[in-house]
Write a protein that holds these residues in place. Sequence first.
Motif, PDB file in Angstrom:
ATOM      1  N   LYS A 128       4.028  14.316  -0.136  1.00 53.71           N
ATOM      2  CA  LYS A 128       2.768  13.763  -0.970  1.00 53.71           C
ATOM      3  C   LYS A 128       2.676  12.726  -1.714  1.00 53.71           C
ATOM      4  O   LYS A 128       1.605  12.075  -1.870  1.00 53.71           O
ATOM      5  N   VAL A 129       3.808  12.303  -2.501  1.00 50.70           N
ATOM      6  CA  VAL A 129       3.753  11.273  -3.167  1.00 50.70           C
ATOM      7  C   VAL A 129       4.337   9.739  -2.603  1.00 50.70           C
ATOM      8  O   VAL A 129       3.812   8.746  -2.749  1.00 50.70           O
ATOM      9  N   VAL A 130       5.301   9.945  -1.617  1.00 53.89           N
ATOM     10  CA  VAL A 130       6.194   8.659  -1.117  1.00 53.89           C
ATOM     11  C   VAL A 130       5.833   8.714   0.365  1.00 53.89           C
ATOM     12  O   VAL A 130       6.194   7.828   1.047  1.00 53.89           O
ATOM     13  N   GLY A 131       4.999   9.606   0.919  1.00 51.37           N
ATOM     14  CA  GLY A 131       4.418   9.526   2.348  1.00 51.37           C
ATOM     15  C   GLY A 131       5.754   9.737   3.365  1.00 51.37           C
ATOM     16  O   GLY A 131       5.491   9.404   4.457  1.00 51.37           O
ATOM     17  N   MET A 132       6.940  10.286   2.889  1.00 46.95           N
ATOM     18  CA  MET A 132       7.870  10.791   3.622  1.00 46.95           C
ATOM     19  C   MET A 132       7.397  11.791   4.679  1.00 46.95           C
ATOM     20  O   MET A 132       6.712  12.510   4.613  1.00 46.95           O
ATOM     21  N   GLY A 133       7.842  11.797   6.207  1.00 52.22           N
ATOM     22  CA  GLY A 133       7.373  12.578   7.024  1.00 52.22           C
ATOM     23  C   GLY A 133       6.469  11.683   8.116  1.00 52.22           C
ATOM     24  O   GLY A 133       6.321  12.318   9.102  1.00 52.22           O
ATOM     25  N   ASN A 134       5.970  10.679   7.420  1.00 50.30           N
ATOM     26  CA  ASN A 134       4.787   9.987   8.365  1.00 50.30           C
ATOM     27  C   ASN A 134       4.984   8.391   7.695  1.00 50.30           C
ATOM     28  O   ASN A 134       3.922   7.839   7.303  1.00 50.30           O
ATOM     29  N   TRP A 135       6.306   7.949   7.652  1.00 46.36           N
ATOM     30  CA  TRP A 135       6.585   6.544   7.170  1.00 46.36           C
ATOM     31  C   TRP A 135       6.510   5.542   8.155  1.00 46.36           C
ATOM     32  O   TRP A 135       7.580   5.578   9.017  1.00 46.36           O
ATOM     33  N   SER A 136       5.792   4.464   8.097  1.00 42.56           N
ATOM     34  CA  SER A 136       5.763   3.297   8.887  1.00 42.56           C
ATOM     35  C   SER A 136       5.393   2.259   8.277  1.00 42.56           C
ATOM     36  O   SER A 136       4.521   2.263   7.419  1.00 42.56           O
ATOM     37  N   ILE A 137       6.314   1.356   8.325  1.00 42.20           N
ATOM     38  CA  ILE A 137       5.486  -0.139   7.826  1.00 42.20           C
ATOM     39  C   ILE A 137       4.427  -0.866   8.812  1.00 42.20           C
ATOM     40  O   ILE A 137       3.908  -1.758   8.116  1.00 42.20           O
TER      41      ILE A 137
ATOM     42  N   LEU B  16      14.947   0.714   2.864  1.00 39.72           N
ATOM     43  CA  LEU B  16      13.344   0.450   2.978  1.00 39.72           C
ATOM     44  C   LEU B  16      12.654   1.368   2.000  1.00 39.72           C
ATOM     45  O   LEU B  16      11.924   1.078   1.099  1.00 39.72           O
ATOM     46  N   CYS B  17      13.031   2.619   2.680  1.00 33.98           N
ATOM     47  CA  CYS B  17      12.132   3.928   1.949  1.00 33.98           C
ATOM     48  C   CYS B  17      12.408   3.881   0.606  1.00 33.98           C
ATOM     49  O   CYS B  17      11.656   4.298  -0.321  1.00 33.98           O
ATOM     50  N   MET B  18      13.834   3.661   0.290  1.00 31.81           N
ATOM     51  CA  MET B  18      14.228   3.898  -1.149  1.00 31.81           C
ATOM     52  C   MET B  18      13.790   2.908  -2.203  1.00 31.81           C
ATOM     53  O   MET B  18      13.508   3.062  -3.279  1.00 31.81           O
ATOM     54  N   THR B  19      13.272   1.765  -1.467  1.00 32.67           N
ATOM     55  CA  THR B  19      12.680   0.664  -2.223  1.00 32.67           C
ATOM     56  C   THR B  19      11.450   1.002  -2.599  1.00 32.67           C
ATOM     57  O   THR B  19      10.754   0.941  -3.939  1.00 32.67           O
ATOM     58  N   SER B  20      10.596   1.815  -1.675  1.00 33.38           N
ATOM     59  CA  SER B  20       9.338   2.326  -2.099  1.00 33.38           C
ATOM     60  C   SER B  20       9.607   3.381  -3.268  1.00 33.38           C
ATOM     61  O   SER B  20       8.450   3.401  -3.816  1.00 33.38           O
ATOM     62  N   VAL B  21      10.481   4.186  -2.943  1.00 41.18           N
ATOM     63  CA  VAL B  21      10.631   5.242  -4.179  1.00 41.18           C
ATOM     64  C   VAL B  21      10.947   4.519  -5.401  1.00 41.18           C
ATOM     65  O   VAL B  21      10.116   4.937  -6.497  1.00 41.18           O
TER      66      VAL B  21
ATOM     67  N   ALA C 288       4.680   4.371 -11.559  1.00 46.25           N
ATOM     68  CA  ALA C 288       4.032   5.693 -11.674  1.00 46.25           C
ATOM     69  C   ALA C 288       2.838   5.825 -10.495  1.00 46.25           C
ATOM     70  O   ALA C 288       1.867   6.408 -10.803  1.00 46.25           O
ATOM     71  N   GLY C 289       2.892   5.271  -9.564  1.00 48.62           N
ATOM     72  CA  GLY C 289       2.093   5.242  -8.416  1.00 48.62           C
ATOM     73  C   GLY C 289       2.562   4.688  -7.126  1.00 48.62           C
ATOM     74  O   GLY C 289       3.601   3.628  -7.371  1.00 48.62           O
ATOM     75  N   PHE C 290       2.209   5.099  -6.034  1.00 50.65           N
ATOM     76  CA  PHE C 290       2.997   4.869  -4.592  1.00 50.65           C
ATOM     77  C   PHE C 290       2.924   3.596  -4.328  1.00 50.65           C
ATOM     78  O   PHE C 290       1.760   2.928  -4.543  1.00 50.65           O
ATOM     79  N   GLU C 291       4.082   2.923  -3.989  1.00 53.14           N
ATOM     80  CA  GLU C 291       4.052   1.401  -3.443  1.00 53.14           C
ATOM     81  C   GLU C 291       5.010   1.362  -2.229  1.00 53.14           C
ATOM     82  O   GLU C 291       6.083   1.511  -2.341  1.00 53.14           O
ATOM     83  N   ARG C 292       4.198   1.297  -1.170  1.00 50.48           N
ATOM     84  CA  ARG C 292       5.018   1.033   0.237  1.00 50.48           C
ATOM     85  C   ARG C 292       5.329  -0.333   0.293  1.00 50.48           C
ATOM     86  O   ARG C 292       4.324  -1.291  -0.061  1.00 50.48           O
ATOM     87  N   PRO C 293       6.502  -0.685   0.466  1.00 54.71           N
ATOM     88  CA  PRO C 293       6.857  -2.236   0.872  1.00 54.71           C
ATOM     89  C   PRO C 293       5.713  -3.165   1.718  1.00 54.71           C
ATOM     90  O   PRO C 293       5.544  -2.187   2.825  1.00 54.71           O
TER      91      PRO C 293
ATOM     92  N   ALA D 104      -0.509   7.054  -0.871  1.00 59.11           N
ATOM     93  CA  ALA D 104       0.050   8.293  -0.627  1.00 59.11           C
ATOM     94  C   ALA D 104      -1.162   9.587  -0.825  1.00 59.11           C
ATOM     95  O   ALA D 104      -2.005   9.140  -1.597  1.00 59.11           O
ATOM     96  N   PRO D 105      -0.797  10.691  -0.288  1.00 54.79           N
ATOM     97  CA  PRO D 105      -1.948  11.760  -0.629  1.00 54.79           C
ATOM     98  C   PRO D 105      -2.096  12.061  -1.842  1.00 54.79           C
ATOM     99  O   PRO D 105      -3.368  12.425  -2.274  1.00 54.79           O
ATOM    100  N   GLN D 106      -1.091  11.971  -2.851  1.00 50.60           N
ATOM    101  CA  GLN D 106      -1.219  12.395  -4.337  1.00 50.60           C
ATOM    102  C   GLN D 106      -0.466  11.300  -5.061  1.00 50.60           C
ATOM    103  O   GLN D 106       0.623  10.752  -4.555  1.00 50.60           O
ATOM    104  N   PRO D 107      -0.927  10.862  -6.418  1.00 45.67           N
ATOM    105  CA  PRO D 107       0.034  10.110  -7.154  1.00 45.67           C
ATOM    106  C   PRO D 107       1.182  10.886  -7.663  1.00 45.67           C
ATOM    107  O   PRO D 107       1.300  12.346  -7.690  1.00 45.67           O
ATOM    108  N   ILE D 108       2.302  10.235  -8.114  1.00 45.76           N
ATOM    109  CA  ILE D 108       3.501  10.758  -8.880  1.00 45.76           C
ATOM    110  C   ILE D 108       2.903  11.482 -10.096  1.00 45.76           C
ATOM    111  O   ILE D 108       2.075  10.770 -10.604  1.00 45.76           O
ATOM    112  N   SER D 109       3.524  12.606 -10.220  1.00 44.08           N
ATOM    113  CA  SER D 109       2.824  13.313 -11.599  1.00 44.08           C
ATOM    114  C   SER D 109       3.509  12.723 -12.679  1.00 44.08           C
ATOM    115  O   SER D 109       4.479  12.033 -12.903  1.00 44.08           O
ATOM    116  N   THR D 110       2.725  12.869 -13.815  1.00 45.74           N
ATOM    117  CA  THR D 110       3.043  12.193 -14.988  1.00 45.74           C
ATOM    118  C   THR D 110       4.471  12.882 -15.462  1.00 45.74           C
ATOM    119  O   THR D 110       5.328  12.223 -16.003  1.00 45.74           O
ATOM    120  N   ARG D 111       4.558  14.078 -15.253  1.00 48.16           N
ATOM    121  CA  ARG D 111       5.609  14.918 -15.513  1.00 48.16           C
ATOM    122  C   ARG D 111       7.164  14.238 -14.587  1.00 48.16           C
ATOM    123  O   ARG D 111       8.057  14.045 -15.469  1.00 48.16           O
TER     124      ARG D 111
END
Length: 172
Positions: free
Chosen positions: A15-24, A59-64, A71-76, A87-94
């Motif tokens: 939900k936060v990093v888009g893994m599972g459907n990751w493409s550049i 490449l994916c870990m760079t995005s992480v 504190a928000g999704f960044e795909r390279p 991403a479907p949702q932002p990274i939680s504040t927690r």
Amino acid sequence: MRRGDASAPHDEAVKVVGMGNWSIGGGVATSDPSVPPDVAGGVQAAQFVGQGRVTATPLCMTSVAATVRNAGFERPIILPEQRQDKAPQPISTRTAGYLQPMMRDVAAGGTAAPRLHDPADVGARTGTAEEGEHTNGRLTAHNSHIAVAALVEGGSGVDSAGYVARRLLSDA
């Protein structure tokens, strides 16, 4: 969600990093990262630290790293005029509140400190990935300008990939 539920890392990754459907995009082939949702026992503990059956490309870990930093999704963005999907949702504040200081601590005085201790705005995560009979050194890091990830086949964490990541960060 129950405390220690192994689906938590999976849900956050999807939900936060888009893994599972990751493409550049742009016809560039990438290997889709995976954080399996249903694990138990020792594999569950390993999964919480990125081991077990978790797979991810540098490449994916760079995005992480960029997602944690901002504190928000960044795909390279690699290709000219490539749009950056959300991403479907932002990274939680927690979650960001836990990861940001942990990554800074790894760079300042933890496992990445031998290579990244200088800049105050650096966060990092080191690792040694087992692949068959050999290991690969990995280091994911960010500063205030960029996020990077390095993989050195046959290496171990900061002792190999740390030099690459330091150079990339210092040249930015």
